[in-house]
Design a protein around this motif. Sequence first.
Motif, short mmCIF file in Angstrom:
data_model
loop_
_atom_site.label_atom_id
_atom_site.label_comp_id
_atom_site.label_asym_id
_atom_site.label_seq_id
_atom_site.Cartn_x
_atom_site.Cartn_y
_atom_site.Cartn_z
N THR A 14 0.85 -1.18 0.00
CA THR A 14 0.00 0.00 0.00
C THR A 14 0.89 1.23 0.00
O THR A 14 2.01 1.22 0.50
N ALA A 15 0.36 2.32 -0.59
CA ALA A 15 1.13 3.56 -0.63
C ALA A 15 0.19 4.74 -0.57
O ALA A 15 -0.80 4.81 -1.32
N ASP A 16 0.44 5.66 0.38
CA ASP A 16 -0.19 6.96 0.31
C ASP A 16 0.83 7.86 -0.39
O ASP A 16 1.88 7.36 -0.84
N PRO A 17 0.59 9.14 -0.55
CA PRO A 17 1.51 9.93 -1.36
C PRO A 17 2.98 9.84 -0.96
O PRO A 17 3.86 9.93 -1.81
N ARG A 18 3.33 9.65 0.32
CA ARG A 18 4.75 9.67 0.68
C ARG A 18 5.21 8.50 1.53
O ARG A 18 6.35 8.47 1.97
N THR A 19 4.33 7.50 1.78
CA THR A 19 4.72 6.34 2.59
C THR A 19 4.29 5.06 1.90
O THR A 19 3.17 4.96 1.40
N LEU A 20 5.19 4.07 1.90
CA LEU A 20 4.91 2.78 1.28
C LEU A 20 5.11 1.68 2.32
O LEU A 20 6.08 1.70 3.06
N VAL A 21 4.17 0.72 2.35
CA VAL A 21 4.24 -0.38 3.31
C VAL A 21 4.03 -1.70 2.58
O VAL A 21 3.13 -1.82 1.74
N VAL A 22 4.88 -2.70 2.87
CA VAL A 22 4.72 -4.06 2.36
C VAL A 22 4.16 -4.92 3.48
O VAL A 22 4.61 -4.85 4.63
N TRP A 23 3.14 -5.76 3.14
CA TRP A 23 2.41 -6.54 4.12
C TRP A 23 2.49 -8.04 3.81
O TRP A 23 2.58 -8.44 2.66
N ASP A 24 2.42 -8.84 4.87
CA ASP A 24 2.24 -10.28 4.75
C ASP A 24 0.74 -10.56 4.82
O ASP A 24 0.10 -10.27 5.84
N THR A 25 0.15 -11.10 3.74
CA THR A 25 -1.30 -11.28 3.73
C THR A 25 -1.77 -12.39 4.66
O THR A 25 -2.92 -12.39 5.10
N ALA A 26 -0.91 -13.35 4.98
CA ALA A 26 -1.31 -14.44 5.87
C ALA A 26 -1.48 -13.96 7.31
O ALA A 26 -2.46 -14.29 7.99
N SER A 27 -0.54 -13.15 7.77
CA SER A 27 -0.58 -12.69 9.16
C SER A 27 -1.13 -11.29 9.32
O SER A 27 -1.52 -10.88 10.42
N GLY A 28 -1.15 -10.52 8.22
CA GLY A 28 -1.56 -9.12 8.30
C GLY A 28 -0.49 -8.21 8.84
O GLY A 28 -0.73 -7.02 9.09
N ALA A 29 0.73 -8.74 9.04
CA ALA A 29 1.82 -7.95 9.62
C ALA A 29 2.48 -7.08 8.56
O ALA A 29 2.64 -7.48 7.40
N ALA A 30 2.88 -5.89 8.97
CA ALA A 30 3.65 -5.00 8.11
C ALA A 30 5.10 -5.46 8.12
O ALA A 30 5.71 -5.61 9.17
N LEU A 31 5.67 -5.71 6.93
CA LEU A 31 7.03 -6.23 6.84
C LEU A 31 8.07 -5.13 6.72
O LEU A 31 9.21 -5.30 7.16
N ALA A 32 7.70 -4.02 6.09
CA ALA A 32 8.67 -2.95 5.89
C ALA A 32 7.95 -1.65 5.56
O ALA A 32 6.84 -1.66 5.00
N PHE A 33 8.60 -0.53 5.90
CA PHE A 33 8.08 0.81 5.62
C PHE A 33 9.16 1.60 4.88
O PHE A 33 10.34 1.48 5.19
N TRP A 34 8.72 2.43 3.93
CA TRP A 34 9.65 3.34 3.26
C TRP A 34 8.98 4.69 3.05
O TRP A 34 7.75 4.77 2.91
N THR A 35 9.79 5.72 2.99
CA THR A 35 9.33 7.03 2.54
C THR A 35 9.61 7.13 1.05
O THR A 35 10.73 6.87 0.61
N THR A 36 8.61 7.50 0.26
CA THR A 36 8.77 7.53 -1.19
C THR A 36 9.52 8.80 -1.60
O THR A 36 9.40 9.85 -0.94
N PRO A 37 10.30 8.75 -2.69
CA PRO A 37 11.07 9.92 -3.13
C PRO A 37 10.22 11.03 -3.72
O PRO A 37 10.66 12.17 -3.85
N SER A 38 8.99 10.69 -4.13
CA SER A 38 8.04 11.65 -4.67
C SER A 38 6.65 11.08 -4.40
O SER A 38 6.53 9.95 -3.92
N ALA A 39 5.63 11.84 -4.66
CA ALA A 39 4.27 11.35 -4.41
C ALA A 39 4.01 10.09 -5.22
O ALA A 39 4.16 10.08 -6.45
N ALA A 40 3.63 9.00 -4.54
CA ALA A 40 3.36 7.72 -5.20
C ALA A 40 1.91 7.68 -5.66
O ALA A 40 0.99 7.86 -4.86
N LEU A 41 1.71 7.44 -6.96
CA LEU A 41 0.37 7.41 -7.54
C LEU A 41 -0.12 6.00 -7.79
O LEU A 41 -1.33 5.77 -7.83
N ASP A 42 0.78 5.06 -7.98
CA ASP A 42 0.40 3.66 -8.15
C ASP A 42 1.56 2.79 -7.71
O ASP A 42 2.72 3.25 -7.63
#
Length: 241
Positions: A14-42
């Motif tokens: 998932t990504a809002d304009p400046r934050t991106l998160v990768v998730w494990d769908t089995a557990s629902g846990a967030a695996l990693a967070f990043w700040t995007t270099p520019s507004a993320a649109l997709d």
Amino acid sequence: MAANFSAEGTGAVTADPRTLVVWDTASGAALAFWTTPSAALDVALGPGGALVLMGLEDHSAVLFNAETGDHVHTLLHEGVVGSVAISADGRWATTGSDDETAVLWDLSTGEPVHKLAHDNPVRVVALSPSGRMIFTASQNRAVTVWNGADGTPLHRLSKTNTGITSARFTKDERYLLLGYVNRNIELWDAVNGRLIESWDAKARNPWHPTGAAIRAVGFSSSPDRFYALAGDGRLLEFRRS
């Protein structure tokens, strides 16, 4: 917010304009967070969740390794990159841009393979699992399935894009599912370009139908059952008649 699943469904991003998160769908846990270099649109997630591709407002798409955080490639356009897709085998990517092009990229080198010219900004792209077919929908213009091998059009599904918001091919590359801003869902035969069936996802509240646009579409393990995620939070199931 942009969101997507890996091809096998084990990971999500998932990504809002400046934050991106990768998730494990089995557990629902967030695996990693990043700040995007520019507004993320997709955003798109590669096989096993190892690769993440972001379409950015700064005229680029950035591919990085979600496990190490390492930058892999920057894929450049001359306009905002509003739609991205990765093939299920992780070999190919497609980007759609306001520069009125969609590009098929070789992810082993980061080099463009085909540049697909359009008359208007390209709003939605999808890639079949092997990269054999590319889907593009440009703003108020043609809706097309292209041959990934040579970059030529295979089928013109519609002369006008009437608000397509999402697209996905089946694993066997036989079918294509489309979602629309007006809450419609369509199933197409990707091989011959024929419309098979369509559904109307009724608004939760018919007096306030706004916000119920289809945000994502997907296939179940059953060949006759399909899913759509509406903007009002509903997960909808449809069956072929």
